[in-house]
Scaffold this motif. Structure first.
Motif, PDB file in Angstrom:
ATOM      1  N   ILE A   1       6.325  -4.111  -0.131  1.00  0.00           N
ATOM      2  CA  ILE A   1       5.399  -4.932  -0.942  1.00  0.00           C
ATOM      3  C   ILE A   1       5.343  -4.307  -2.508  1.00  0.00           C
ATOM      4  CG2 ILE A   1       2.652  -4.562  -1.170  1.00  0.00           C
ATOM      5  CD1 ILE A   1       2.914  -5.243   1.547  1.00  0.00           C
ATOM      6  N   CYS A   2       5.483  -3.041  -2.707  1.00  0.00           N
ATOM      7  CA  CYS A   2       5.464  -2.804  -4.098  1.00  0.00           C
ATOM      8  C   CYS A   2       6.573  -2.706  -4.779  1.00  0.00           C
ATOM      9  CB  CYS A   2       5.418  -0.611  -3.964  1.00  0.00           C
ATOM     10  SG  CYS A   2       4.072   0.177  -2.649  1.00  0.00           S
ATOM     11  N   GLN A   3       7.548  -2.688  -3.900  1.00  0.00           N
ATOM     12  CA  GLN A   3       9.124  -3.497  -4.930  1.00  0.00           C
ATOM     13  C   GLN A   3       8.862  -4.567  -4.673  1.00  0.00           C
ATOM     14  OE1 GLN A   3      12.770  -3.083  -1.905  1.00  0.00           O
ATOM     15  NE2 GLN A   3      14.023  -2.845  -3.853  1.00  0.00           N
ATOM     16  N   ARG A   4       8.921  -5.211  -4.633  1.00  0.00           N
ATOM     17  CA  ARG A   4       7.969  -7.000  -5.201  1.00  0.00           C
ATOM     18  C   ARG A   4       7.478  -7.428  -5.939  1.00  0.00           C
ATOM     19  NH1 ARG A   4       7.806  -8.293   0.369  1.00  0.00           N
ATOM     20  NH2 ARG A   4       5.018  -8.678   0.113  1.00  0.00           N
ATOM     21  N   ASN A   5       6.699  -6.099  -6.129  1.00  0.00           N
ATOM     22  CA  ASN A   5       5.506  -6.500  -7.185  1.00  0.00           C
ATOM     23  C   ASN A   5       5.542  -5.147  -7.995  1.00  0.00           C
ATOM     24  OD1 ASN A   5       2.991  -8.904  -5.774  1.00  0.00           O
ATOM     25  ND2 ASN A   5       4.104  -7.203  -4.255  1.00  0.00           N
ATOM     26  N   SER A   6       6.468  -4.350  -8.148  1.00  0.00           N
ATOM     27  CA  SER A   6       7.223  -3.570  -9.393  1.00  0.00           C
ATOM     28  C   SER A   6       5.955  -2.548  -9.154  1.00  0.00           C
ATOM     29  CB  SER A   6       7.025  -4.108 -10.582  1.00  0.00           C
ATOM     30  OG  SER A   6       8.027  -5.322 -10.592  1.00  0.00           O
ATOM     31  N   LEU A   7       5.357  -1.780  -8.497  1.00  0.00           N
ATOM     32  CA  LEU A   7       4.448  -1.083  -8.067  1.00  0.00           C
ATOM     33  C   LEU A   7       4.844  -0.131  -7.250  1.00  0.00           C
ATOM     34  CD1 LEU A   7       1.301  -2.895  -6.133  1.00  0.00           C
ATOM     35  CD2 LEU A   7       1.795  -2.470  -8.563  1.00  0.00           C
ATOM     36  N   ARG A   8       4.150   1.225  -8.165  1.00  0.00           N
ATOM     37  CA  ARG A   8       4.509   3.266  -7.949  1.00  0.00           C
ATOM     38  C   ARG A   8       4.265   3.118  -6.332  1.00  0.00           C
ATOM     39  NH1 ARG A   8       8.985   5.629  -9.829  1.00  0.00           N
ATOM     40  NH2 ARG A   8       7.933   5.718 -12.121  1.00  0.00           N
ATOM     41  N   LEU A   9       5.103   3.678  -5.542  1.00  0.00           N
ATOM     42  CA  LEU A   9       4.568   3.861  -3.870  1.00  0.00           C
ATOM     43  C   LEU A   9       4.538   5.383  -3.979  1.00  0.00           C
ATOM     44  CD1 LEU A   9       3.009   3.928  -0.995  1.00  0.00           C
ATOM     45  CD2 LEU A   9       5.913   3.054  -0.237  1.00  0.00           C
ATOM     46  N   PHE A  10       3.621   6.186  -4.090  1.00  0.00           N
ATOM     47  CA  PHE A  10       3.126   7.926  -3.015  1.00  0.00           C
ATOM     48  C   PHE A  10       3.136   8.343  -1.639  1.00  0.00           C
ATOM     49  CE2 PHE A  10       2.891   6.985  -8.088  1.00  0.00           C
ATOM     50  CZ  PHE A  10       4.407   7.239  -8.156  1.00  0.00           C
ATOM     51  N   ALA A  11       3.955   8.697  -1.316  1.00  0.00           N
ATOM     52  CA  ALA A  11       3.102   9.384   0.644  1.00  0.00           C
ATOM     53  C   ALA A  11       2.519  10.458   0.185  1.00  0.00           C
ATOM     54  CB  ALA A  11       4.582   8.970   1.091  1.00  0.00           C
ATOM     55  N   ASP A  12       1.038  10.143   0.659  1.00  0.00           N
ATOM     56  CA  ASP A  12       0.366  11.267   0.988  1.00  0.00           C
ATOM     57  C   ASP A  12       1.224  12.260   2.542  1.00  0.00           C
ATOM     58  OD1 ASP A  12      -0.808  13.744   2.356  1.00  0.00           O
ATOM     59  OD2 ASP A  12      -2.682  12.399   2.043  1.00  0.00           O
ATOM     60  N   ALA A  13       1.956  13.517   1.939  1.00  0.00           N
ATOM     61  CA  ALA A  13       2.776  13.298   3.528  1.00  0.00           C
ATOM     62  C   ALA A  13       2.700  14.831   4.476  1.00  0.00           C
ATOM     63  CB  ALA A  13       3.998  13.661   3.929  1.00  0.00           C
ATOM     64  N   ALA A  14       0.918  15.346   3.518  1.00  0.00           N
ATOM     65  CA  ALA A  14       0.742  17.049   4.195  1.00  0.00           C
ATOM     66  C   ALA A  14       0.382  17.122   4.913  1.00  0.00           C
ATOM     67  CB  ALA A  14      -0.805  16.207   2.787  1.00  0.00           C
ATOM     68  N   GLN A  15       0.297  16.697   5.978  1.00  0.00           N
ATOM     69  CA  GLN A  15       0.249  17.465   7.712  1.00  0.00           C
ATOM     70  C   GLN A  15       1.993  17.055   8.440  1.00  0.00           C
ATOM     71  OE1 GLN A  15      -2.863  14.956   9.367  1.00  0.00           O
ATOM     72  NE2 GLN A  15      -4.466  16.610   8.260  1.00  0.00           N
ATOM     73  N   ALA A  16       2.615  16.157   7.294  1.00  0.00           N
ATOM     74  CA  ALA A  16       4.150  15.838   8.018  1.00  0.00           C
ATOM     75  C   ALA A  16       5.156  16.412   7.652  1.00  0.00           C
ATOM     76  CB  ALA A  16       3.782  14.426   8.111  1.00  0.00           C
ATOM     77  N   MET A  17       5.019  17.675   7.787  1.00  0.00           N
ATOM     78  CA  MET A  17       6.274  18.481   7.403  1.00  0.00           C
ATOM     79  C   MET A  17       7.212  18.931   8.804  1.00  0.00           C
ATOM     80  SD  MET A  17       7.499  20.331   4.895  1.00  0.00           S
ATOM     81  CE  MET A  17       8.968  20.860   4.378  1.00  0.00           C
ATOM     82  N   GLY A  18       8.403  18.704   8.892  1.00  0.00           N
ATOM     83  CA  GLY A  18       9.165  18.110  10.087  1.00  0.00           C
ATOM     84  C   GLY A  18       8.729  17.416  10.810  1.00  0.00           C
ATOM     85  N   ALA A  19       8.189  15.940  10.252  1.00  0.00           N
ATOM     86  CA  ALA A  19       8.259  14.966  11.013  1.00  0.00           C
ATOM     87  C   ALA A  19       9.623  14.378  10.395  1.00  0.00           C
ATOM     88  CB  ALA A  19       6.829  14.178  10.919  1.00  0.00           C
TER      89      ALA A  19
END
Length: 226
Positions: free
Chosen positions: A7-25
């Motif tokens: 969706i972001c690529q189609r609409n020229s949007l930035r995507l920032f992920a919150d992976a604060a709880q996902a270390m090592g996932a």
């Protein structure tokens, strides 16, 4: 995340992920976690990779973005006596970095233990008796928390009964972001799924240092409480 990235690529949007709880996932066998433009990690003492105090990191493959983040974290100062942008002090001190470097060696094994505990919970918890829902045991999950959904006021009832038996539980989290004062103006109307999860979630103890006996005690007391 892949759908959001499209969706972001189609609409020229930035995507920032919150992976604060996902270390090592892992995500589809990948461990880099960067699906969009950048990914934020937390090293708060309760996280899977924990410092002694506050700490965090941002990972990105975008060189210009990395420069902007590095500049912002240090008052907007590329050198000691030059300030070219408005920034903040978000530097992590060397002591925290030293602790993280040592604990990084334990991350894979401790995440493996978290997954084993989660499997034990999923196999033993009688959530269905309360009309509840277990979390999806997806391959590569970091299992920072193990949170079940309990409807119709059962969440608070079970939490009280377990507390009386010496088993602590927690809420992750009691309100959805749009229900807080700071972000209330960002949503017109309600977000029923988010609100339902906030009303029903109950997190059970999950620490890689727990023994099988301690895990079984949680399961036993939960099943007696529903």
């Amino acid at each position: 995340m892949e759908a959001l990235a499209e969706i972001c690529q189609r609409n020229s949007l930035r995507l920032f992920a919150d992976a604060a709880q996902a270390m090592g996932a892992e995500l589809d066998g990948r461990r880099d976690l960067i699906v969009g433009d950048a990914c934020a990690l937390s090293f708060y003492p309760t996280k899977n990779l924990a410092a002694l105090g506050d700490g965090g990191a941002v990972v990105t493959t975008d060189g210009r973005l990395a420069e902007t983040i590095a500049l912002t974290r240090n008052y907007g100062m590329p050198t000691r006596d030059q300030c070219v942008a408005r920034g903040i002090n978000a530097r992590m001190d060397e002591l925290q970095a030293a602790v993280l470097r040592e604990r990084l060696r334990l991350l894979t094994e401790r995440n493996r233990r978290r997954r084993a505990i989660a499997r034990r919970y999923n196999a033993g918890l009688d959530v269905a008796r309360a009309g509840g829902v277990l979390p999806l045991d997806r391959e590569g999950h970091a299992w920072h928390v193990f949170s079940v959904l309990l409807p119709g006021g059962m969440r608070d009832f079970v939490a009280r009964r377990m507390a009386a038996k010496g088993v602590e539980t927690a809420l992750h989290y009691p309100m959805a972001p749009h229900q807080t004062e700071a972000f209330a103006n960002l949503v017109a109307g309600s977000l029923p799924v988010s609100e339902r999860v906030a009303e029903q979630n109950l997190s059970l103890p999950l620490c890689p240092l727990m023994t099988d006996g301690e895990v079984d005690r949680v399961i036993r007391n939960f099943n007696r409480s529903v």
